[in-house]
Write a protein that holds these residues in place. Structure first.
Motif, mmCIF file in Angstrom:
data_model
loop_
_atom_site.group_PDB
_atom_site.id
_atom_site.type_symbol
_atom_site.label_atom_id
_atom_site.label_comp_id
_atom_site.label_asym_id
_atom_site.label_seq_id
_atom_site.Cartn_x
_atom_site.Cartn_y
_atom_site.Cartn_z
ATOM 1 N N ARG A 46 0.845 -1.188 0.000
ATOM 2 C CA ARG A 46 0.000 0.000 0.000
ATOM 3 C C ARG A 46 0.885 1.244 0.000
ATOM 4 O O ARG A 46 1.835 1.340 0.779
ATOM 5 C CB ARG A 46 -0.897 0.006 1.251
ATOM 6 N N ASP A 47 0.593 2.186 -0.908
ATOM 7 C CA ASP A 47 1.409 3.406 -0.939
ATOM 8 C C ASP A 47 0.935 4.364 0.139
ATOM 9 O O ASP A 47 -0.261 4.513 0.396
ATOM 10 C CB ASP A 47 1.344 4.064 -2.316
ATOM 11 N N MET A 48 1.883 5.022 0.774
ATOM 12 C CA MET A 48 1.589 6.036 1.790
ATOM 13 C C MET A 48 1.912 7.430 1.287
ATOM 14 O O MET A 48 1.388 8.415 1.784
ATOM 15 C CB MET A 48 2.391 5.746 3.065
ATOM 16 N N SER A 49 2.808 7.530 0.332
ATOM 17 C CA SER A 49 3.191 8.801 -0.297
ATOM 18 C C SER A 49 3.866 8.452 -1.609
ATOM 19 O O SER A 49 3.968 7.283 -1.989
ATOM 20 C CB SER A 49 4.122 9.616 0.605
ATOM 21 N N ASN A 50 4.369 9.467 -2.318
ATOM 22 C CA ASN A 50 5.082 9.200 -3.567
ATOM 23 C C ASN A 50 6.325 8.350 -3.355
ATOM 24 O O ASN A 50 6.752 7.634 -4.255
ATOM 25 C CB ASN A 50 5.481 10.522 -4.231
ATOM 26 N N ALA A 51 6.927 8.445 -2.171
ATOM 27 C CA ALA A 51 8.190 7.740 -1.924
ATOM 28 C C ALA A 51 8.052 6.520 -1.027
ATOM 29 O O ALA A 51 8.859 5.593 -1.115
ATOM 30 C CB ALA A 51 9.201 8.712 -1.310
ATOM 31 N N ILE A 52 7.048 6.494 -0.158
ATOM 32 C CA ILE A 52 6.949 5.464 0.873
ATOM 33 C C ILE A 52 5.802 4.494 0.572
ATOM 34 O O ILE A 52 4.681 4.910 0.295
ATOM 35 C CB ILE A 52 6.731 6.085 2.269
#
Length: 237
Positions: A46-52
Motif C-alpha cells: 500500500r502506498d503512503m506517499s510518492n516515496a513510501i
C-alpha cells in the motif's frame, strides 16, 4: 500519484513471488548462491506517499539443506571446524513480515516512461521454523543417535532489509526483483550454539537467512474524493 486539479489517487497491490531462500551460520558460514532452495511469497503493498510504501507478506521454504562442502577452500583453510563436524541441516520455515519501502523514483507517476524505480526496505518479521541436524564425524563423542538431533520446531524474530527494483508492465501489472537479508537474534537457527561445546559453534555471531526472487503484482487504484462542502459554511470554513 497527485496531480494538480485532480483528486488524490492511492494504490494498493497484491502479488506473488518465487525465488530462493538461503542460510548462513555454523554449517554454512558464507553466503553461497548455489545453496538457495525454492521459496514462495505472497504480499500486499500500500502506498503512503510518492516515496513510501508499506508491505506485508508471507514467505515459505521447505527443506533447505546445507551440506558441508569439504572441497571448498574457505572451509578447508579458514574453517577447520567444518571438516571436524561434517554437519548437515534440514530446515523448513514460514515467515510473516511487515516492511517499509523507500522508492527512489516516483513510481506512481503515470507520465513516467518507462515506470521503474529502485527501492530499499527495512522492517520486522516473525518466523516459525523446523530444524534437523546431522553430524557425520565418527570421532565425535556419543552414540550415533546422539549425533542426529531430531526435528525441532521453534519461533524467532528477525529484521529483514534489502534492495529491489519494480517495473510497470502496464497500468495494473508490475514486475519486481528483490534481494533481502534477515538478521536473527539467535544462534540456534541451525541447532548449533555456544552451548554445544563439543560441536565447536562460534559464540560471536548470530545466524542469518535470506530471500531473493522475482514477483508479479496487480495494482488497484482508488480516487479519494474531496470532502463535501457544508450547506451553510461558517466564517472559518
Amino acid at each position: 500519484m497527485f496531480a494538480q486539479g485532480i483528486a488524490p489517487v492511492t494504490t494498493s497491490e497484491i502479488g506473488i513471488g518465487i525465488g530462493g531462500a538461503n542460510y548462513k551460520g555454523e554449517i554454512s558460514p558464507n553466503y553461497r548462491f548455489l545453496n538457495n532452495q525454492p521459496a514462495l511469497t505472497v504480499f500486499y503493498r500500500r502506498d503512503m506517499s510518492n516515496a513510501i510504501t508499506l508491505r506485508g507478506g508471507l514467505m515459505g521454504s521447505h527443506r533447505i539443506a546445507e551440506n558441508n562442502t569439504f572441497s571448498d577452500e574457505v572451509y578447508a583453510d579458514d574453517r577447520p571446524y567444518h571438516t571436524y563436524r561434517e554437519g548437515e541441516i534440514y530446515l523448513s520455515l514460514l515467515e510473516v513480515s511487515g516492511v517499509m519501502e523507500y522508492n527512489f523514483l516516483d513510481y506512481y507517476d503515470m507520465k513516467q516512461k518507462p515506470r521503474v524505480s529502485p527501492y530499499v526496505f527495512v522492517g520486522v518479521a516473525g518466523l516459525v521454523y523446523n530444524i534437523k541436524l546431522e553430524l557425520h564425524e565418527p570421532l565425535l563423542p556419543g552414540a550415533n543417535g546422539d549425533r542426529i538431533k531430531p526435528f525441532e520446531t521453534n519461533v524467532a524474530v528477525s529484521v529483514p532489509f534489502g534492495v529491489g527494483v519494480k517495473y510497470a508492465l502496464s497500468r495494473h501489472w508490475n514486475l519486481g526483483l528483490e534481494f533481502g537479508a534477515r538478521k536473527l537474534f539467535t544462534d540456534r537457527f541451525d541447532y548449533l550454539s555456544e552451548d554445544d561445546e563439543v560441536y565447536l559453534a562460534n559464540p560471536h555471531d548470530k545466524d542469518w537467512y535470506y530471500y531473493n526472487g522475482v514477483s508479479i503484482s496487480y495494482t488497484f487504484y482508488r480516487t479519494n474524493c474531496p470532502p463535501v462542502y457544508k450547506k451553510n459554511p461558517g466564517l472559518l470554513d
